[in-house]
Enzyme design. Sequence first.
Site, mmCIF file in Angstrom:
data_model
loop_
_atom_site.group_PDB
_atom_site.id
_atom_site.type_symbol
_atom_site.label_atom_id
_atom_site.label_comp_id
_atom_site.label_asym_id
_atom_site.label_seq_id
_atom_site.Cartn_x
_atom_site.Cartn_y
_atom_site.Cartn_z
ATOM 1 N N GLU A 7 56.315 59.163 -59.271
ATOM 2 C CA GLU A 7 56.796 60.528 -59.706
ATOM 3 C C GLU A 7 57.159 60.502 -61.239
ATOM 4 O O GLU A 7 57.045 61.238 -62.097
ATOM 5 C CB GLU A 7 57.909 61.101 -58.745
ATOM 6 C CG GLU A 7 57.569 61.393 -57.428
ATOM 7 C CD GLU A 7 58.302 62.246 -56.660
ATOM 8 O OE1 GLU A 7 59.546 62.458 -57.028
ATOM 9 O OE2 GLU A 7 58.000 62.393 -55.298
ATOM 10 N N ARG B 280 69.137 35.317 -44.012
ATOM 11 C CA ARG B 280 70.437 35.484 -43.387
ATOM 12 C C ARG B 280 70.376 35.870 -42.164
ATOM 13 O O ARG B 280 69.700 36.550 -41.586
ATOM 14 C CB ARG B 280 71.306 36.738 -44.280
ATOM 15 C CG ARG B 280 71.268 36.381 -45.687
ATOM 16 C CD ARG B 280 72.212 37.570 -46.182
ATOM 17 N NE ARG B 280 72.652 37.484 -47.546
ATOM 18 C CZ ARG B 280 72.077 37.693 -48.655
ATOM 19 N NH1 ARG B 280 70.835 37.984 -48.723
ATOM 20 N NH2 ARG B 280 72.704 37.289 -49.926
HETATM 21 N N1 URA Z 1 70.468 41.439 -53.373
HETATM 22 C C1 URA Z 1 69.521 40.846 -52.665
HETATM 23 O O1 URA Z 1 68.496 41.334 -52.370
HETATM 24 N N2 URA Z 1 70.161 39.564 -52.161
HETATM 25 C C2 URA Z 1 70.893 39.141 -52.548
HETATM 26 O O2 URA Z 1 71.559 37.786 -52.029
HETATM 27 C C3 URA Z 1 71.963 39.763 -53.236
HETATM 28 C C4 URA Z 1 71.749 40.830 -53.684
#
Ligand code: URA
Length: 290
Positions: free
Chosen positions: A89, A177
């Site tokens: 956009e 994670r």
């Molecule tokens: N943003 C992310 O995508 N990963 C991180 O570890 C910190 C900020």
Amino acid sequence: MLGFKSASVPVDESGKQYHLNVRKGDVPRYVLLPGDPGRVPLIASFWDESKLLSTHREYVTYVGKYRGVDVAAVSTGIGGPATAIAIEELLRVGADTFIRVGTTGALREEIELGDLVISLAAVRYDGVSKIYVEPEYPAVASLDVLLALIEAAEELGVRYHVGITASSDSFYVGQGRPGFKNYLPKQWSDIHVRLAEINVLNFEMEAATIFTLANIYGGRGGAVCAVIANRVTDEFAPGAGVENAVKVANEAVRILREWDYLKAEKKINYLSASTLSEWYLRGRKRGWRE
Ligand code: URA
């Protein structure tokens, strides 16, 4: 609320783009792109003048002037899909230079919390850029924007690193994670370690989309991110370095505008070392630099 004439081109009767709620002429060519809507007023707080132009969903738009240069800041929200909408956009209403001002997780021990990472290119672990173009297409920053960010970081005397970034659509599992109940497929469990081994500096979530779309459409993209996490030392400090990233991005816009004028004056398409040294010496002559 004004009506829309078309589903395939969702622009209202006054010419406003559906998501960003802006029309041609509302935004200048230089646009800063934080993910966080709350960071837009912080960016604008360093400008000579600013006004809130629009707010719709995750997209908050401010326009104003930074040291005499017309500039806008637009939040993209988190991740590639929302960012791609913003780029689409913004290009339609006249912007062509996009600088992400984000936060990031460092993958190398020596990159400290509060440092900045300026991206040279980005590994495309996003999904939306693959809808636009095959994965072999590189997500690279614009040379002009990259150099302007480095120049700004040098000028401001902040700690920064330049290199390859990885952009993921996933903050948790896709960045190694553990997910809910420790869910972590093998394929992603050591992705942060494997990327560090091939000299990738950091993980974030939007640069690859910005670079890919900017290149496809002939625009310019760049990214500067504040390091708020270190995945080796396992430290996390939200907000670390954010103000420095904002200052560097704003200053890069001023530098880019000078270089864009210089390119137009010299009728050249590319910056070279000699053009830049001429620019530097001119600045010294005029007393802008020591
Ligand atoms: N943003 C992310 O995508 N990963 C991180 O570890 C910190 C900020």
